[in-house]
Enzyme design. Structure first.
Site, mmCIF file in Angstrom:
data_model
loop_
_atom_site.group_PDB
_atom_site.id
_atom_site.type_symbol
_atom_site.label_atom_id
_atom_site.label_comp_id
_atom_site.label_asym_id
_atom_site.label_seq_id
_atom_site.Cartn_x
_atom_site.Cartn_y
_atom_site.Cartn_z
ATOM 1 N N LEU A 33 0.812 -1.223 0.000
ATOM 2 C CA LEU A 33 0.000 0.000 0.000
ATOM 3 C C LEU A 33 0.844 1.272 0.000
ATOM 4 O O LEU A 33 1.896 1.335 0.624
ATOM 5 C CB LEU A 33 -0.927 -0.003 1.220
ATOM 6 C CG LEU A 33 -1.878 -1.197 1.326
ATOM 7 C CD1 LEU A 33 -2.796 -1.046 2.531
ATOM 8 C CD2 LEU A 33 -2.693 -1.390 0.055
ATOM 9 N N HIS A 37 -3.458 4.211 -2.385
ATOM 10 C CA HIS A 37 -4.445 3.340 -1.743
ATOM 11 C C HIS A 37 -5.119 4.074 -0.576
ATOM 12 O O HIS A 37 -6.315 3.906 -0.332
ATOM 13 C CB HIS A 37 -3.776 2.080 -1.192
ATOM 14 C CG HIS A 37 -3.196 1.184 -2.240
ATOM 15 N ND1 HIS A 37 -1.838 1.026 -2.425
ATOM 16 C CD2 HIS A 37 -3.795 0.384 -3.155
ATOM 17 C CE1 HIS A 37 -1.628 0.166 -3.399
ATOM 18 N NE2 HIS A 37 -2.788 -0.238 -3.870
ATOM 19 N N GLY A 147 -8.814 3.187 -8.097
ATOM 20 C CA GLY A 147 -8.041 4.342 -8.557
ATOM 21 C C GLY A 147 -8.172 4.551 -10.061
ATOM 22 O O GLY A 147 -8.245 3.595 -10.832
HETATM 23 O O1 PAF Z 1 -5.777 -2.598 -8.743
HETATM 24 C C1 PAF Z 1 -5.486 -3.603 -8.061
HETATM 25 O O2 PAF Z 1 -4.768 -3.521 -7.057
HETATM 26 C C2 PAF Z 1 -6.015 -4.966 -8.494
HETATM 27 O O3 PAF Z 1 -6.033 -5.089 -9.887
HETATM 28 C C3 PAF Z 1 -7.365 -5.318 -7.874
HETATM 29 C C4 PAF Z 1 -8.472 -4.374 -8.342
HETATM 30 C C5 PAF Z 1 -7.272 -5.288 -6.361
HETATM 31 C C6 PAF Z 1 -7.787 -6.743 -8.300
HETATM 32 O O4 PAF Z 1 -6.845 -7.695 -7.882
#
Ligand code: PAF
Length: 281
Positions: A33, A37, A147
């Protein structure tokens, strides 16, 4: 913040939240993260009463020669960041919890799930669509937040939710950038120092390309200019730079409707993606 590893437990916990009258917001992630995020969590918190983040590195969305094994995993610091950001619940299943050995279903989104990133990553959007559908069915959130950095992914998710009548509102959040313009990404960790120095050229180039389109320049000329500029800046190759309709992702060549420039380019062994809006003139 409470962590759940099984579908049964997270379903029960979220059912209790709903029974108490709470709206729920989901933020699906693959961990590693960063500030991007955290802005998704912030948005989910602003829109709903209880926020659930998921951490799961989804094997379905990686190709055989991609970085599934080496994808950055940092669970302890991820959990600390989620806790500090006010996330309420975390769903962190292992692979067996989501995929029985004979799992054989695939969600595939035609149209917006084709072209652009799908050309060099043919398995990617089916993998994303399948895991996101599963997560939305397990969590049944009122809102799910993603995002805009993964602009085509966001379009695929909006489409599958609409087509499959999944009763979750999908919310897109603008890309969070470093001070020099580089879009936050878990894969930025792969960049060596010289590559990191060159990487902001992607955003700068796309921004200039958008300005040129708005001044009336021809897209084929702008596309050639942008490709050459990235190579000059130190990118090893350009996967694609496409100018598209902002919602259908169909190719366009004039700023007569809301558009987007989408791009992917390699810098050393790292593939970076980014996108910018192009206003209607
Ligand atoms: O964007 C991401 O981190 C991934 O593609 C997701 C949406 C969590 C699906 O695994």
């Amino acid at each position: 913040m409470i962590i759940y590893n099984t579908k049964k437990e997270i379903r029960e916990a979220l059912a209790k939240c709903r029974a108490a009258g709470d709206q729920t917001g989901a933020v699906p992630t693959m961990g590693a993260l960063h500030e991007g995020h955290l802005s998704l969590i912030e948005t989910a918190k602003a829109l709903t009463d209880r926020v659930v983040a998921t951490i799961f590195v989804n094997p379905l969305q990686f190709g055989p020669n991609e970085d599934f094994d080496t994808y950055p995993r940092s669970v302890e610091s991820d959990l600390a960041r989620l806790e500090a950001s006010g996330c309420d619940l975390v769903f962190m299943p292992d692979r067996a919890e989501l995929f029985p050995p004979d799992f054989s279903t695939k969600i595939s989104v035609a149209g917006v799930g084709e072209d652009h990133c799908a050309i060099s990553r043919p398995q990617f959007f089916d993998g994303v669509a399948t895991i996101v559908t599963k997560l939305l069915l397990v969590l049944s959130p009122d809102v799910a937040v993603f995002g805009e950095k993964d602009y085509q992914q966001l379009a695929v998710i909006r489409r599958l939710v609409r087509d499959l009548d999944i009763p979750t509102s999908i919310v897109g959040v603008p890309t969070v950038r470093q001070a020099d313009g580089l879009a936050m990404s878990s894969r930025n960790q792969y960049l060596a120092a010289a590559e990191r120095d060159a990487a902001p050229a992607l955003f700068v180039t796309l921004t200039r390309a958008a300005e040129k389109l708005q001044l009336g320049h021809d897209w084929s000329i702008v596309q050639g200019w942008a490709t050459a500029r990235l190579i000059d800046a130190g990118f090893s190759s350009v996967d694609y730079i496409n100018y598209v309709d902002a919602s259908s992702l169909a190719h366009i060549d004039r700023a007569n409707r809301p558009g987007r420039i989408l791009a992917a380019a390699w810098i050393g062994k790292t593939r970076l993606i980014d996108n910018v809006p192009v206003k209607e003139t």
